[in-house]
Design an enzyme around this catalytic site. Structure first.
Site, mmCIF file in Angstrom:
data_model
loop_
_atom_site.group_PDB
_atom_site.id
_atom_site.type_symbol
_atom_site.label_atom_id
_atom_site.label_comp_id
_atom_site.label_asym_id
_atom_site.label_seq_id
_atom_site.Cartn_x
_atom_site.Cartn_y
_atom_site.Cartn_z
ATOM 1 N N ARG A 44 -0.367 12.115 -34.381
ATOM 2 C CA ARG A 44 -1.262 12.208 -35.651
ATOM 3 C C ARG A 44 -0.219 12.922 -36.701
ATOM 4 N NH1 ARG A 44 -7.376 13.688 -37.306
ATOM 5 N NH2 ARG A 44 -6.160 16.108 -35.928
ATOM 6 N N ARG A 87 -10.319 21.695 -28.776
ATOM 7 C CA ARG A 87 -11.167 21.612 -29.669
ATOM 8 C C ARG A 87 -12.419 20.165 -29.070
ATOM 9 N NH1 ARG A 87 -6.920 19.542 -33.677
ATOM 10 N NH2 ARG A 87 -8.522 18.298 -34.728
#
Ligand code: ADP
Ligand code: ZN
Length: 210
Positions: free
Chosen positions: A123, A167
């Site tokens: 990303r 996360r």
């Protein structure tokens, strides 16, 4: 229509939100983008959020609930909105209910954990406007440059491999219970995240147009 996108970090909530936003002419509210802008501008909220974001943890509920409450009161939300990255905990969902906000559809984008790491590592985000790209799945027209504003594309600090694992575990523990929460209210719709963005979009739009 008032819509929530749910899913693991990197499942494609942001991308789908932007597409639906344009198609339905309603704003996307991304708590992640709002917090990153506050970080960049070093506001009091940004300074408070920094350590949590950097560790891959959630920012405290009262901070994000405050952000959402203010944002939803703005005029452009009157004809509908999309929430990208909120709620992420049961107390956040309860806060939305307590504000009297009616949610029409919660779209949960499912992507297996193994795929998430690969997606997040590729990303890239625009340093300037926050738009999100992927080096394989969502390439900008010219490498390293934002299609929307011409800004530089960079990797987010919290997309580093160690932070990604944290996360993901926070997602399973704190956010995933929201599926049952909205299922019980008959608001949950599931989309299997596809390899190609346009294939996921087709599934999303089908659910929204039903
Ligand atoms: P992703 O694109 O990976 O889903 P976001 O950009 O939505 O991630 O969020 C990045 C970070 O911002 C989160 O890891 C968290 O620290 C913070 N954050 C965003 N939304 C929330 C929320 N609703 N509650 C708590 N923290 C949040
Ligand atoms: Zn940009």
């Amino acid at each position: 229509m008032n819509i929530i996108f749910l899913g693991a970090p990197g499942a494609g909530k942001g991308t789908q939100s932007e597409i639906v936003s344009e198609k339905f002419a309603i704003p996307t509210i991304s708590t992640g983008n709002i917090i990153r802008a506050a970080l960049k501008n070093e506001t009091a909220m940004g300074l408070k959020a920094r350590s949590y974001i950097e560790a891959g943890d959630l920012v405290p509920d009262d901070v994000v609930i405050g952000i959402i409450q203010e944002r939803l009161a703005e005029d452009d939300c009157k004809n509908g909105f999309i929430l990208d990255g909120f709620p992420r905990t049961i107390p956040q969902a309860e806060a939305l209910d307590a504000m009297g906000i009616r949610i029409d559809k919660v779209i949960d984008i499912e992507v297996p954990d193994e795929k998430i790491a690969q997606r997040l590592s590729g990303r890239r985000v625009c340093r300037n406007c926050g738009n999100s790209y992927h080096i394989e799945y969502k390439k900008p027209a010219s490498e390293g440059i934002c299609d929307a504003c011409g800004g530089d594309l960079v990797q987010r600090a919290d997309d580093a491999p160690e932070t990604v694992l944290e996360r993901l575990s926070v997602y399973h523990e704190k956010t995933e219970p929201l599926k049952a929460y909205y299922e019980k209210k008959n608001r949950l719709f599931t989309v299997q995240g596809q390899e190609r963005v346009e294939d996921t979009t087709a599934l999303t739009l089908k659910l929204l147009e039903e």
